[in-house]
Design an enzyme around this catalytic site. Structure first.
Site, PDB file in Angstrom:
ATOM      1  N   SER A 128       0.794  -1.152   0.010  1.00  0.00           N
ATOM      2  CA  SER A 128      -0.013  -0.078   0.100  1.00  0.00           C
ATOM      3  C   SER A 128       0.782   1.318   0.046  1.00  0.00           C
ATOM      4  O   SER A 128       0.333   2.215  -0.461  1.00  0.00           O
ATOM      5  CB  SER A 128      -0.968  -0.083   1.291  1.00  0.00           C
ATOM      6  OG  SER A 128      -1.889  -0.915   1.230  1.00  0.00           O
ATOM      7  N   TYR A 142      -2.691   5.654   5.992  1.00  0.00           N
ATOM      8  CA  TYR A 142      -1.965   4.225   5.948  1.00  0.00           C
ATOM      9  C   TYR A 142      -0.678   4.392   4.794  1.00  0.00           C
ATOM     10  O   TYR A 142       0.284   3.885   4.986  1.00  0.00           O
ATOM     11  CB  TYR A 142      -2.793   3.237   5.859  1.00  0.00           C
ATOM     12  CG  TYR A 142      -2.443   1.757   6.053  1.00  0.00           C
ATOM     13  CD1 TYR A 142      -1.768   1.369   7.298  1.00  0.00           C
ATOM     14  CD2 TYR A 142      -2.312   0.953   4.834  1.00  0.00           C
ATOM     15  CE1 TYR A 142      -1.196   0.012   7.516  1.00  0.00           C
ATOM     16  CE2 TYR A 142      -1.476  -0.121   5.092  1.00  0.00           C
ATOM     17  CZ  TYR A 142      -1.043  -0.821   6.208  1.00  0.00           C
ATOM     18  OH  TYR A 142      -0.543  -2.174   6.531  1.00  0.00           O
TER      19      TYR A 142
END
Length: 220
Positions: A128, A142
């Site tokens: 990610s 995140y």
């Protein structure tokens, strides 16, 4: 027998790593905010109330584990707060940056005197945080925090290589954990076995790599 330190091992991937290392006979020290029944059942040394966002807390932990050299440091502790541009909470973004990006640096710095030539520093990151692999967006805090810790890991690899210390950034895969809301393709135990294989094969020749737990190189 290796002396291993793991942060955030009271559940999920960290717990699976602690169990696997302990079962193969390694000496395992765990830092967490709060232990769990599963963690207490393992033959590991548990230090609770360790807050990786606090300098003093991390320094106390480093002092508490003694002077023994650390062979493997696994920076695993992390948080994830899903968000989008419409509903983001900037305080939560800052919190994720503090835990996920700055936390591993804080812990690594505190334990640096115990990392000798041949030691390994592991950062459990995420794809990610890959800019080149971001095809869906969202998860601002995140994603930003993981991209930041990827850069920190490369910096660490460059700075620590002359000391004979190798660094690796590992994506564990899509794992069924509480952080992911219970969804995912594999169980923590499967991911842990793959991660340990990558850690075992890490050397100064491959330091600074960003790898999937399965072994393939990931794009930055």
């Amino acid at each position: 027998m290796a002396h291993i330190v793991i942060t955030g091992a009271n559940r999920g991937i960290g717990l699976a790593l602690a169990r696997l290392f302990a079962e193969r006979g390694d000496s395992v020290v765990v830092a967490c905010r709060k232990s769990s029944a599963e963690l207490r059942a393992l033959k590991v040394e548990v230090h609770e109330d360790v807050e990786i966002t606090d300098d003093n807390s991390v320094e106390r932990f480093a002092a508490a584990i003694g002077e023994a050299p650390v062979d493997i440091l696994v920076n695993n502790a992390a948080i994830r707060v899903p968000d989008s541009l419409r509903d983001m909470d900037l305080r939560q973004i800052r919190a994720q940056l503090e835990v996920n990006a700055i936390g591993p640096l804080r812990v690594t710095r505190a334990l640096l005197p115990k990392l000798r030539r041949g030691a390994k520093v592991v950062v459990i990151t995420s794809r990610s945080g890959s800019i080149g692999d971001n095809g869906s967006g969202g998860d601002y805090g995140y994603r930003m925090s993981k991209a930041a810790v990827n850069m920190a890991g490369v910096n660490l690899a460059l700075e620590l290589k002359p000391k004979g210390i190798s660094v690796v950034l590992l994506h564990p895969g899509m794992v069924r954990t509480g952080m992911g809301g219970g969804s995912g393709a594999i169980e923590p135990e499967v991911s842990a076995r793959r991660l340990v294989a990558r850690i075992d094969e890490l050397s100064l020749d491959t330091t600074g790599s960003f790898l999937h737990a399965e072994g393939r190189v990931l794009p930055w």
